[in-house]
Design a protein around this motif. Structure first.
Motif, PDB file in Angstrom:
ATOM      1  N   ALA A  34       0.824  -1.220   0.000  1.00  0.00           N
ATOM      2  CA  ALA A  34       0.000   0.000   0.000  1.00  0.00           C
ATOM      3  C   ALA A  34       0.857   1.270   0.000  1.00  0.00           C
ATOM      4  N   LEU A  99     -13.972  -0.610   3.473  1.00  0.00           N
ATOM      5  CA  LEU A  99     -13.182  -1.380   4.448  1.00  0.00           C
ATOM      6  C   LEU A  99     -12.328  -0.469   5.330  1.00  0.00           C
ATOM      7  N   PRO A 124      -1.867  12.259   8.488  1.00  0.00           N
ATOM      8  CA  PRO A 124      -2.585  11.738   7.317  1.00  0.00           C
ATOM      9  C   PRO A 124      -1.804  11.891   6.016  1.00  0.00           C
ATOM     10  N   PHE A 129      -9.844  11.757   3.429  1.00  0.00           N
ATOM     11  CA  PHE A 129     -10.337  10.424   3.793  1.00  0.00           C
ATOM     12  C   PHE A 129     -10.728  10.390   5.274  1.00  0.00           C
ATOM     13  N   TYR A 130      -9.923  11.016   6.120  1.00  0.00           N
ATOM     14  CA  TYR A 130     -10.169  10.984   7.571  1.00  0.00           C
ATOM     15  C   TYR A 130     -11.231  12.004   7.995  1.00  0.00           C
TER      16      TYR A 130
END
Ligand code: COA
Length: 187
Positions: A34, A99, A124, A129-130
């Motif tokens: 990732a 997920l 981050p 996204f957060y």
């Protein structure tokens, strides 16, 4: 506690001591794919991790996050026991299915229920996204406590926090935020 599942996949919370060699290897492999970075020393660098994992029905790891203990101090507030999140990763073939969000929601449930934590925080790669999951960007300056002094962090360093039940009401996102020095990435 609300446990958010994705289809039949439910995140599990596992302390590092309960992870076998193969499970650790699987986490390292997922994170290396990732992030395209070397994670081989992850478990030595962070010996006290707690992990949130989502596996498919065959037991393959699809998504992961972990937290470690840090000691963040916002402004004039006391030093807060902080669940500091690392290694948030979803397998590339399974992204965009919720997920990663389910893992982080479970992580916040777990640290909230534990009662040991006054704050959650992370650095981050992509704040958007957060932010959808209730994380807030720290707007004030960042610095690292080392010895008797503090060392300002570069202005491009970013930190987000998630408030918990025990987070002081006076938390001011514009104040100075310091963390203890550590090896490797400081934030
Ligand atoms: C970031 C990451 C963990 C997200 O995992 P995921 O399982 O795809 O996340 P989700 O499916 O729960 O995504 C939820 C939403 O966030 C969005 N999203 C995902 N990654 C995003 C990103 N980097 N920036 C902004 N939004 C993002 C998705 O589009 C989705 O939006 P939608 O609900 O409107 O469709 C995954 O993309 C990943 O492993 N990236 C590489 C490693 C990495 O950068 N980790 C984060 C380091 S801080």
């Amino acid at each position: 506690m609300m446990i958010r599942s994705v289809g039949a996949l439910t995140p599990e919370v596992v302390p590092v001591g309960d992870l076998g060699h193969d499970e650790r290897r699987e986490i390292i492999d997922l994170c290396e794919r990732a992030f395209d970075e070397d994670f081989s020393r992850f478990f030595e660098q962070f010996p006290d991790t707690i992990h949130v994992l989502i596996r498919d029905s065959g037991g393959h790891l699809l998504s992961h996050a972990a937290w470690v203990t840090r000691w963040l101090q916002p402004g004039t507030l006391p030093i807060l026991p902080t669940a500091y999140v690392e290694a948030v990763a979803t397998d590339s073939d399974h992204r965009g299915s919720g997920l990663g969000s389910a893992v982080l929601t479970r992580l916040i449930d777990a640290v909230s229920c534990d009662g040991s934590w006054s704050l959650a925080a992370l650095s981050p790669a992509d704040p958007a996204f957060y932010a959808r999951l209730g994380w807030e960007v720290w707007r004030g300056p960042l610095a690292i406590r080392r010895g008797e002094g503090i060392e300002p962090s570069p202005p491009d360093e970013q930190v987000m926090v998630h408030r918990l039940a025990l987070t002081p009401v006076g938390l001011d996102l514009d104040s100075l935020l310091t963390a203890e020095w550590r090896e490797g990435e400081l934030w």
